[in-house]
Scaffold this motif. Structure first.
Motif, PDB file in Angstrom:
ATOM      1  N   GLN A   1       0.897  -1.340  -0.078  1.00  0.00           N
ATOM      2  CA  GLN A   1       0.058  -0.215   0.021  1.00  0.00           C
ATOM      3  C   GLN A   1       0.976   1.159  -0.059  1.00  0.00           C
ATOM      4  N   THR A   2       0.402   2.294  -0.355  1.00  0.00           N
ATOM      5  CA  THR A   2       1.128   3.590  -0.251  1.00  0.00           C
ATOM      6  C   THR A   2       1.357   3.873   1.249  1.00  0.00           C
ATOM      7  N   PRO A   3       2.235   4.487   1.659  1.00  0.00           N
ATOM      8  CA  PRO A   3       2.647   4.880   2.985  1.00  0.00           C
ATOM      9  C   PRO A   3       1.318   5.265   3.891  1.00  0.00           C
ATOM     10  N   ALA A   4       0.590   6.256   3.368  1.00  0.00           N
ATOM     11  CA  ALA A   4      -0.663   6.771   3.913  1.00  0.00           C
ATOM     12  C   ALA A   4      -1.514   5.465   4.349  1.00  0.00           C
ATOM     13  N   GLU A   5      -1.732   4.817   3.130  1.00  0.00           N
ATOM     14  CA  GLU A   5      -2.771   3.651   3.485  1.00  0.00           C
ATOM     15  C   GLU A   5      -2.257   2.781   4.341  1.00  0.00           C
ATOM     16  N   TYR A   6      -1.267   2.457   4.302  1.00  0.00           N
ATOM     17  CA  TYR A   6      -0.370   1.472   5.253  1.00  0.00           C
ATOM     18  C   TYR A   6      -0.726   1.973   6.695  1.00  0.00           C
ATOM     19  N   GLN A   7      -0.345   3.107   6.924  1.00  0.00           N
ATOM     20  CA  GLN A   7      -0.390   3.651   8.346  1.00  0.00           C
ATOM     21  C   GLN A   7      -1.693   3.531   8.592  1.00  0.00           C
ATOM     22  N   ASP A   8      -2.770   4.013   7.769  1.00  0.00           N
ATOM     23  CA  ASP A   8      -4.312   4.003   8.061  1.00  0.00           C
ATOM     24  C   ASP A   8      -4.487   2.516   8.445  1.00  0.00           C
ATOM     25  N   TRP A   9      -4.064   1.374   7.596  1.00  0.00           N
ATOM     26  CA  TRP A   9      -4.670   0.086   7.882  1.00  0.00           C
ATOM     27  C   TRP A   9      -3.833  -0.228   9.368  1.00  0.00           C
ATOM     28  N   LEU A  10      -2.686   0.070   9.511  1.00  0.00           N
ATOM     29  CA  LEU A  10      -2.223  -0.318  10.808  1.00  0.00           C
ATOM     30  C   LEU A  10      -2.929   0.161  11.882  1.00  0.00           C
ATOM     31  N   THR A  11      -3.524   1.648  12.041  1.00  0.00           N
ATOM     32  CA  THR A  11      -4.266   2.246  13.040  1.00  0.00           C
ATOM     33  C   THR A  11      -5.368   1.518  13.279  1.00  0.00           C
ATOM     34  N   ARG A  12      -6.195   1.100  12.106  1.00  0.00           N
ATOM     35  CA  ARG A  12      -7.538   0.495  12.144  1.00  0.00           C
ATOM     36  C   ARG A  12      -7.449  -0.968  12.674  1.00  0.00           C
ATOM     37  N   THR A  13      -6.183  -1.516  12.265  1.00  0.00           N
ATOM     38  CA  THR A  13      -6.184  -3.119  12.839  1.00  0.00           C
ATOM     39  C   THR A  13      -5.857  -3.260  14.170  1.00  0.00           C
ATOM     40  N   ALA A  14      -5.201  -2.304  14.567  1.00  0.00           N
ATOM     41  CA  ALA A  14      -4.900  -2.287  16.002  1.00  0.00           C
ATOM     42  C   ALA A  14      -5.662  -2.114  16.982  1.00  0.00           C
ATOM     43  N   ARG A  15      -6.876  -1.561  16.552  1.00  0.00           N
ATOM     44  CA  ARG A  15      -8.001  -1.181  17.358  1.00  0.00           C
ATOM     45  C   ARG A  15      -8.607  -2.515  17.873  1.00  0.00           C
ATOM     46  N   PRO A  16      -9.342  -2.620  19.051  1.00  0.00           N
ATOM     47  CA  PRO A  16     -10.102  -3.534  19.736  1.00  0.00           C
ATOM     48  C   PRO A  16     -11.064  -4.160  18.571  1.00  0.00           C
ATOM     49  N   ALA A  17     -11.485  -5.292  18.610  1.00  0.00           N
ATOM     50  CA  ALA A  17     -12.594  -5.979  17.911  1.00  0.00           C
ATOM     51  C   ALA A  17     -13.844  -5.109  18.016  1.00  0.00           C
ATOM     52  N   ALA A  18     -14.573  -5.158  17.124  1.00  0.00           N
ATOM     53  CA  ALA A  18     -15.703  -4.695  16.807  1.00  0.00           C
ATOM     54  C   ALA A  18     -16.746  -4.960  17.988  1.00  0.00           C
ATOM     55  N   THR A  19     -17.617  -4.262  18.521  1.00  0.00           N
ATOM     56  CA  THR A  19     -18.665  -4.715  19.408  1.00  0.00           C
ATOM     57  C   THR A  19     -19.671  -5.165  18.632  1.00  0.00           C
ATOM     58  N   PRO A  20     -20.342  -6.565  19.038  1.00  0.00           N
ATOM     59  CA  PRO A  20     -21.375  -7.008  18.293  1.00  0.00           C
ATOM     60  C   PRO A  20     -22.488  -6.214  18.035  1.00  0.00           C
ATOM     61  N   THR A  21     -23.109  -6.022  16.849  1.00  0.00           N
ATOM     62  CA  THR A  21     -24.530  -5.489  16.798  1.00  0.00           C
ATOM     63  C   THR A  21     -25.545  -6.243  17.209  1.00  0.00           C
ATOM     64  N   THR A  22     -26.850  -5.753  17.217  1.00  0.00           N
ATOM     65  CA  THR A  22     -27.845  -6.519  17.942  1.00  0.00           C
ATOM     66  C   THR A  22     -28.130  -7.987  17.254  1.00  0.00           C
ATOM     67  N   ASP A  23     -28.125  -7.800  15.977  1.00  0.00           N
ATOM     68  CA  ASP A  23     -28.269  -9.002  15.168  1.00  0.00           C
ATOM     69  C   ASP A  23     -27.098  -9.732  15.214  1.00  0.00           C
ATOM     70  N   ALA A  24     -26.134  -9.738  15.727  1.00  0.00           N
ATOM     71  CA  ALA A  24     -25.137 -10.559  15.747  1.00  0.00           C
ATOM     72  C   ALA A  24     -24.611 -11.071  17.002  1.00  0.00           C
ATOM     73  N   LEU A  25     -25.498 -10.823  18.048  1.00  0.00           N
ATOM     74  CA  LEU A  25     -25.296 -11.067  19.508  1.00  0.00           C
ATOM     75  C   LEU A  25     -25.288 -12.804  19.616  1.00  0.00           C
ATOM     76  N   ALA A  26     -26.352 -13.293  19.015  1.00  0.00           N
ATOM     77  CA  ALA A  26     -26.414 -14.772  19.080  1.00  0.00           C
ATOM     78  C   ALA A  26     -25.426 -15.492  18.634  1.00  0.00           C
TER      79      ALA A  26
END
Length: 309
Positions: A198-223
């Protein structure tokens, strides 16, 4: 990006280009020798096809000048290939002990996991910034594997208990194929990965997003989230605990990946449904257990896992 017909012959990195050049030199030298010998055989068969018809021709038991010429020619060819090989090896610039790897790639039967400083983790997808050399630390969690991104550099064994290191670089952004090049078990052929440059900017953005905690399950994903925990999936798969050593791939951002099952399938809800329904039918010998899931169970799990962006 359209992949070339023969990726191994289309280097996309200054680290891979010298290796491909050496391959062409060796191939052309071998082809030249083959053609020379073939033409000589046909010539002599035709030229002297009638000799000896009236008896055995005179026998020659050695010719020192000719033998020296042939041995000398073969020696010169070997010296040339050796010199070029040494030059190519030097161009690969083996890392020094002082250089710190930026990405740790762990090989397991049968997938690749990439871990980055800061907590980002991915499976079967290695993200790098284009135009810059990146040092990889290669580790194995079980048997001997071999890391090979065809167009981006040389291959290197991944050995249990040994920490090998390898430079990798992509000249331009794109998606580059890779695979295990050492037989490592039943599904060796399906131990694939992609390198996403990726371009340096895209790579840094991907690193930042991927280092975040897991997404909180939505209501329809709780089951699906509850079923995931009830089945014991966290024993093998980490979600949001990148430092934990698990048997299976980290699933923290599973929904944003391109591949599943070590490259057997692209990551779509339909393919994930097929995988959860019977993993061994998709990838014989996989260590993923085949749970007796209902259609609703599979739908719930699919919704939950695809939501892990």
């Amino acid at each position: 990006m359209n992949a070339p017909l023969f990726p191994v012959m289309a280097p996309a990195s200054p680290l891979a280009a010298p290796i491909t050049g050496l391959m062409w030199v060796t191939l052309l030298l071998g082809l030249g020798v083959f053609l020379l010998v073939t033409v000589a055989i046909f010539y002599f068969v035709r030229r002297y096809r009638h000799r000896g018809a009236q008896g055995e021709p005179p026998q020659v038991f050695g010719n020192a000048p000719e033998e020296l010429i042939w041995m000398g020619a073969a020696t010169l060819v070997l010296i040339l290939i050796f010199a070029l090989s040494v030059r190519v090896a030097a161009q690969s610039s083996p890392p020094t002990d002082e250089e710190t790897p930026e990405i740790t790639v762990t090989a397991r039967q049968w997938f690749w996991q990439a871990s980055y400083p800061g907590g980002a983790v991915s499976a079967n997808e290695i993200h790098i910034p284009a135009g810059r050399r990146i040092l990889l630390a290669l580790e194995s969690g079980d048997v001997i594997h071999d890391f090979w991104a065809y167009r981006l550099g040389r291959k290197l064994d991944v050995i249990p208990g040994q920490h090998n290191r390898l430079w990798i670089q992509a000249s331009a952004p794109g998606v580059y194929q890779g695979a295990c090049a050492e037989y490592c078990g039943t599904q060796h052929a399906w131990m694939r990965f992609v390198v996403v440059a990726q371009t340096p900017a895209e790579y840094q953005d991907w690193l930042t997003r991927t280092a975040r905690p897991a997404a909180t399950p939505t209501t329809d994903a709780l089951a699906g989230s509850r079923l995931y925990a009830r089945l014991g999936c966290p024993v093998c798969h980490a979600i949001g605990a990148s430092s934990a050593q698990k048997v299976g791939p980290d699933l923290t951002h599973f929904g944003s990946r391109q591949l599943i099952a070590g490259g057997v399938l692209s990551n779509t809800p339909e393919h994930l449904t097929r995988w959860l329904n019977d993993p061994d039918a998709v990838k014989p010998g996989t260590r993923m257990p085949n749970y007796p899931l209902t259609g609703q169970d599979i739908a719930d799990l699919t919704r939950y896992l695809e939501g892990l962006q």
